[in-house]
Scaffold this active site. Structure first.
Site, short mmCIF file in Angstrom:
data_model
loop_
_atom_site.label_atom_id
_atom_site.label_comp_id
_atom_site.label_asym_id
_atom_site.label_seq_id
_atom_site.Cartn_x
_atom_site.Cartn_y
_atom_site.Cartn_z
N ASN A 19 0.87 -1.25 -0.05
CA ASN A 19 0.21 -0.05 -0.07
C ASN A 19 0.74 1.27 0.08
OD1 ASN A 19 -1.73 2.18 0.57
ND2 ASN A 19 -2.62 1.06 2.26
N PHE A 20 0.74 1.82 -0.95
CA PHE A 20 1.41 3.34 -1.15
C PHE A 20 1.06 4.30 -0.24
CE2 PHE A 20 3.66 2.64 -5.71
CZ PHE A 20 4.30 1.47 -5.26
N LYS A 21 0.01 4.19 0.27
CA LYS A 21 -0.82 5.16 0.96
C LYS A 21 -0.61 6.71 0.39
CE LYS A 21 -0.85 2.66 5.34
NZ LYS A 21 -0.90 2.54 6.78
N HIS A 28 -10.07 0.24 4.21
CA HIS A 28 -8.91 0.59 4.99
C HIS A 28 -9.28 1.30 6.18
CE1 HIS A 28 -4.80 1.53 6.40
NE2 HIS A 28 -4.54 0.57 5.59
N GLU A 82 -6.52 -5.88 9.90
CA GLU A 82 -5.38 -5.16 10.20
C GLU A 82 -6.07 -4.37 11.61
OE1 GLU A 82 -2.88 -3.57 6.51
OE2 GLU A 82 -4.33 -1.97 7.26
N GLY A 95 2.17 -3.30 10.95
CA GLY A 95 3.60 -3.35 11.65
C GLY A 95 4.46 -4.75 11.01
N ALA A 147 3.16 -1.44 4.15
CA ALA A 147 3.32 -0.13 3.64
C ALA A 147 4.83 0.42 4.15
CB ALA A 147 2.27 0.76 4.10
O1 G3P Z 1 -2.55 -1.04 4.51
C1 G3P Z 1 -1.37 -1.61 4.92
C2 G3P Z 1 -1.10 -0.80 6.25
O2 G3P Z 1 -2.09 -0.38 6.78
C3 G3P Z 1 -0.04 -1.20 7.25
O3 G3P Z 1 1.01 -0.18 7.23
O4 G3P Z 1 2.93 0.57 7.75
O5 G3P Z 1 2.08 -1.12 9.35
O6 G3P Z 1 2.95 -1.83 7.24
P1 G3P Z 1 2.40 -0.58 7.92
#
Ligand code: G3P
Length: 214
Positions: free
Chosen positions: A6-8, A88, A136, A172, A193
């Site tokens: 996810n590039f956010k 999300h 998530e 995470g 991400a």
């Molecule tokens: O969509 C994936 C995301 O919410 C996870 O983020 O930075 O914890 O890998 P991260």
């Protein structure tokens, strides 16, 4: 297995930088699937510049026409997306909104990943029969402790609630062992991400995460 990145709205993964990142990631040789989730505004650019599948971060259920400021699912499809992420935790939808979006996304043959924050939410979402459900916990997103380490029961409870739909997990996930733990619990892939997008060498990090699928 699926590695969904996810590039956010990270500046490191926006516009030209999104292309650079995609180009690095598409050089990875792996039998697993790497899916990119760029911003809506970058879809057309990326579709022209990468061979990796692109899932938009969100699409709206509206039709093209008198829908100022919304992002019709049809436009996302025409811009080159193969799928969409929905719900999300940074872009929550009501069940009714989700239902309408899933219907329209299906009509345009887009693949669908729906995020859930809890096993109960995942159970409800399973009624919509998306292609994937991603569990998530919002409080672990962007941190250094993975969902598979801190909350393995969240994954196992989701797997108990969701039958016949592949489950992904995210939040995470920073290293190979986080992925390996998740796979051991029964997921079909991970959603990440910051580990990849903010890395000095995103390709190396993604390759390392992919090793966790073995
Ligand atoms: O969509 C994936 C995301 O919410 C996870 O983020 O930075 O914890 O890998 P991260």
């Amino acid at each position: 297995m699926h590695l969904v990145i996810n590039f956010k709205t990270y500046k490191e993964a926006s516009g030209e930088k999104a292309i650079n990142l995609a180009k690095k990631l598409e050089n990875i040789k792996s039998k697993h699937t790497i899916i990119l989730c760029p911003q809506q505004i970058d879809i057309a650019l990326l579709a022209k510049n990468t061979t990796l599948p692109i899932f938009v971060q969100h699409a709206d259920f509206v039709e093209k026409g008198q829908t100022t400021g919304w992002i019709p699912t049809e436009s996302v499809k025409k811009a080159g997306a193969q799928g969409t992420l929905l719900n999300h935790s940074e872009h929550k939808l009501s069940f009714n909104q989700l239902k309408k979006t899933v219907e329209i996304a299906r009509s345009f043959r887009l693949k669908i990943i729906i995020c859930a924050a809890t096993p109960d939410e995942a159970k409800n979402i399973a009624l919509l029969k998306p292609d994937f459900i991603a569990i998530e916990p919002p409080e672990l997103i962007g941190g250094n402790i993975s969902v598979s380490t801190a909350k393995p029961e969240l994954i196992t409870d989701t797997l108990k609630q969701v039958k016949n739909i592949p489950v992904l997990c995210g939040a995470g996930i920073k290293k190979k062992s986080d992925v390996a733990k998740a796979v051991k619990l029964g997921v079909q892939g991970v959603l990440v991400a910051s580990s990849v997008v903010l890395a000095k060498n995103p390709k190396n990090v993604a390759e390392e995460l992919l090793k966790g699928f073995k």
